[in-house]
Design a protein around this motif. Structure first.
Motif, mmCIF file in Angstrom:
data_model
loop_
_atom_site.group_PDB
_atom_site.id
_atom_site.type_symbol
_atom_site.label_atom_id
_atom_site.label_comp_id
_atom_site.label_asym_id
_atom_site.label_seq_id
_atom_site.Cartn_x
_atom_site.Cartn_y
_atom_site.Cartn_z
ATOM 1 N N ARG A 44 34.468 35.045 -13.269
ATOM 2 C CA ARG A 44 33.466 33.988 -13.143
ATOM 3 C C ARG A 44 33.551 33.034 -14.349
ATOM 4 O O ARG A 44 33.148 33.337 -15.443
ATOM 5 C CB ARG A 44 32.062 34.574 -13.007
ATOM 6 N N GLY A 45 34.194 31.909 -14.130
ATOM 7 C CA GLY A 45 34.187 30.845 -15.121
ATOM 8 C C GLY A 45 34.995 31.106 -16.368
ATOM 9 O O GLY A 45 34.698 30.529 -17.420
ATOM 10 N N GLY A 46 35.999 31.979 -16.300
ATOM 11 C CA GLY A 46 36.855 32.165 -17.462
ATOM 12 C C GLY A 46 36.228 32.926 -18.604
ATOM 13 O O GLY A 46 36.609 32.738 -19.773
ATOM 14 N N ALA A 47 35.266 33.782 -18.318
ATOM 15 C CA ALA A 47 34.649 34.577 -19.373
ATOM 16 C C ALA A 47 35.677 35.510 -20.007
ATOM 17 O O ALA A 47 36.561 36.038 -19.337
ATOM 18 C CB ALA A 47 33.483 35.395 -18.805
ATOM 19 N N ARG A 48 35.569 35.699 -21.312
ATOM 20 C CA ARG A 48 36.450 36.621 -22.040
ATOM 21 C C ARG A 48 35.806 38.009 -22.026
ATOM 22 O O ARG A 48 34.748 38.219 -22.617
ATOM 23 C CB ARG A 48 36.669 36.125 -23.467
ATOM 24 N N VAL A 49 36.471 38.944 -21.354
ATOM 25 C CA VAL A 49 35.896 40.270 -21.111
ATOM 26 C C VAL A 49 36.911 41.333 -21.493
ATOM 27 O O VAL A 49 38.116 41.176 -21.269
ATOM 28 C CB VAL A 49 35.494 40.438 -19.624
ATOM 29 N N GLY A 50 36.438 42.417 -22.092
ATOM 30 C CA GLY A 50 37.266 43.573 -22.382
ATOM 31 C C GLY A 50 36.572 44.833 -21.924
ATOM 32 O O GLY A 50 35.385 44.815 -21.564
ATOM 33 N N VAL A 51 37.310 45.945 -21.920
ATOM 34 C CA VAL A 51 36.733 47.220 -21.512
ATOM 35 C C VAL A 51 37.065 48.283 -22.552
ATOM 36 O O VAL A 51 38.199 48.377 -23.029
ATOM 37 C CB VAL A 51 37.213 47.641 -20.098
ATOM 38 N N LEU A 52 36.057 49.041 -22.936
ATOM 39 C CA LEU A 52 36.200 50.127 -23.915
ATOM 40 C C LEU A 52 35.871 51.445 -23.235
ATOM 41 O O LEU A 52 34.792 51.609 -22.665
ATOM 42 C CB LEU A 52 35.269 49.900 -25.106
ATOM 43 N N ASP A 53 36.793 52.377 -23.300
ATOM 44 C CA ASP A 53 36.639 53.700 -22.683
ATOM 45 C C ASP A 53 36.077 54.661 -23.724
ATOM 46 O O ASP A 53 36.779 55.095 -24.633
ATOM 47 C CB ASP A 53 38.017 54.160 -22.188
ATOM 48 N N LEU A 54 34.792 55.001 -23.593
ATOM 49 C CA LEU A 54 34.174 55.972 -24.494
ATOM 50 C C LEU A 54 34.012 57.342 -23.839
ATOM 51 O O LEU A 54 33.315 58.197 -24.381
ATOM 52 C CB LEU A 54 32.799 55.475 -24.966
ATOM 53 N N LEU A 135 35.324 38.384 -27.644
ATOM 54 C CA LEU A 135 34.894 38.611 -26.261
ATOM 55 C C LEU A 135 33.497 38.060 -26.005
ATOM 56 O O LEU A 135 32.621 38.128 -26.875
ATOM 57 C CB LEU A 135 34.889 40.104 -25.939
ATOM 58 N N ASP A 136 33.301 37.536 -24.800
ATOM 59 C CA ASP A 136 31.949 37.203 -24.357
ATOM 60 C C ASP A 136 31.192 38.469 -23.974
ATOM 61 O O ASP A 136 29.993 38.591 -24.243
ATOM 62 C CB ASP A 136 32.003 36.262 -23.152
#
Length: 284
Positions: A44-54, A135-136
């Motif tokens: 959605r709209g070029g948001a900067r997103v990452g994922v962290l596996d805890l 990241l956003d």
């Protein structure tokens, strides 16, 4: 919850907003939802997103992103971990640091907490050049239940929203209630509930069949139901292949109406999460 003797909560470096994806019990599709939510947010709209596996004892993100054989992350000049990236999504997981996919994590509490703090605060989400914007939104895949990791996260980090994942059965929803109470005690705002495998759409009809019970009990938990995801065989197949289902896009040939309903629902969940954590961009 009393915070005597605890350091003040702080943000994660180079991350604007933090969203945790949690579940009361394992096996409900939490990690699959977390990874696909990250992609849906990024769409959605070029948001900067990452994922962290805890999920320290059962990291699934490397498999779900097709990164289980990617090797160990590199380090910045200051010793921070550089996330690994696939499909344009940066990710970090303890699974990247283990000697093999079958290596068990048999650690006691102090070792677990040390790993959690390193994954939270010693990852440079700006990327390899350390000059990116960060990241956003960081989506954190939590371990199931209400143990040490969720407690430590809630005490150390400013969390902007929590998405709880469950299947519709009463036995699963009973543990959701415990998770809700735990988040409330930690002052973690609950964005809402995602019901996974909520219903089945047969190929020859458009009537939902609630194989595991209706969503009525979930609606009585006192939190918003963000969406109900149907059963779609491609979700599991895509996860096993390292190709998250949210990337399939609008291809109607993938699981037919059930697949389209799944993707539309996930996009709707992402929109609600985004509006909660970034209300200033609702009109964008």
């Amino acid at each position: 919850m009393p915070r005597r003797g605890l350091p003040p909560k702080r943000g994660i470096p180079n991350v604007k907003k933090v969203v945790v994806v949690a579940s009361g019990k394992g096996g409900v599709g939490k990690s699959t939802v977390a990874v696909n939510l990250a992609f849906a947010l990024a769409a959605r709209g070029g948001a900067r997103v990452g994922v962290l596996d805890l999920d320290i004892f059962g990291p699934s993100v490397p498999k779900l992103l097709g990164l289980e054989n990617a090797g160990e992350p590199q380090l910045t000049s200051t010793g921070s971990l550089i996330p690994l990236t696939n499909h344009g999504l940066p990710a970090m997981s303890l699974g990247f640091l283990l000697p093999g996919a079958d290596a068990p994590v048999a650690w006691r509490g102090l070792m677990v907490m040390k790993a959690v703090q390193q994954l939270l605060f010693d990852v440079d989400w700006r990327g390899a050049d350390a000059h990116g914007p960060g990241l956003d939104v960081l989506v954190i895949d939590m371990p199931p239940g209400t143990g040490d990791v969720p407690l430590s996260l809630g005490q150390l980090v400013n969390v902007d929203g929590a998405v709880i994942v469950s299947t519709p059965q009463d036995v699963a929803l009973a543990d959701v209630r415990k998770g809700i109470t735990a988040f409330q005690k930690l002052s973690i705002p609950i964005t809402g509930l995602v019901l996974n495998q909520a219903y089945f759409l047969c190929p020859s009809c458009s009537t939902p069949h609630y194989l595991f019970g209706s969503s009525n009990a979930a609606k009585e938990l006192g939190i918003k139901v963000l969406g109900e995801l149907p059963l779609a065989p491609g979700v599991s197949a895509g996860g096993d292949a390292g190709l998250p289902y949210a990337l399939v896009g609008s291809r109607s040939d993938v699981d037919g109406s059930a697949g389209q309903a799944w993707r539309d629902t996930m996009a709707g969940v992402a929109e609600q999460v985004w509006e909660t954590v970034h209300p200033e961009y609702i009109a964008s």
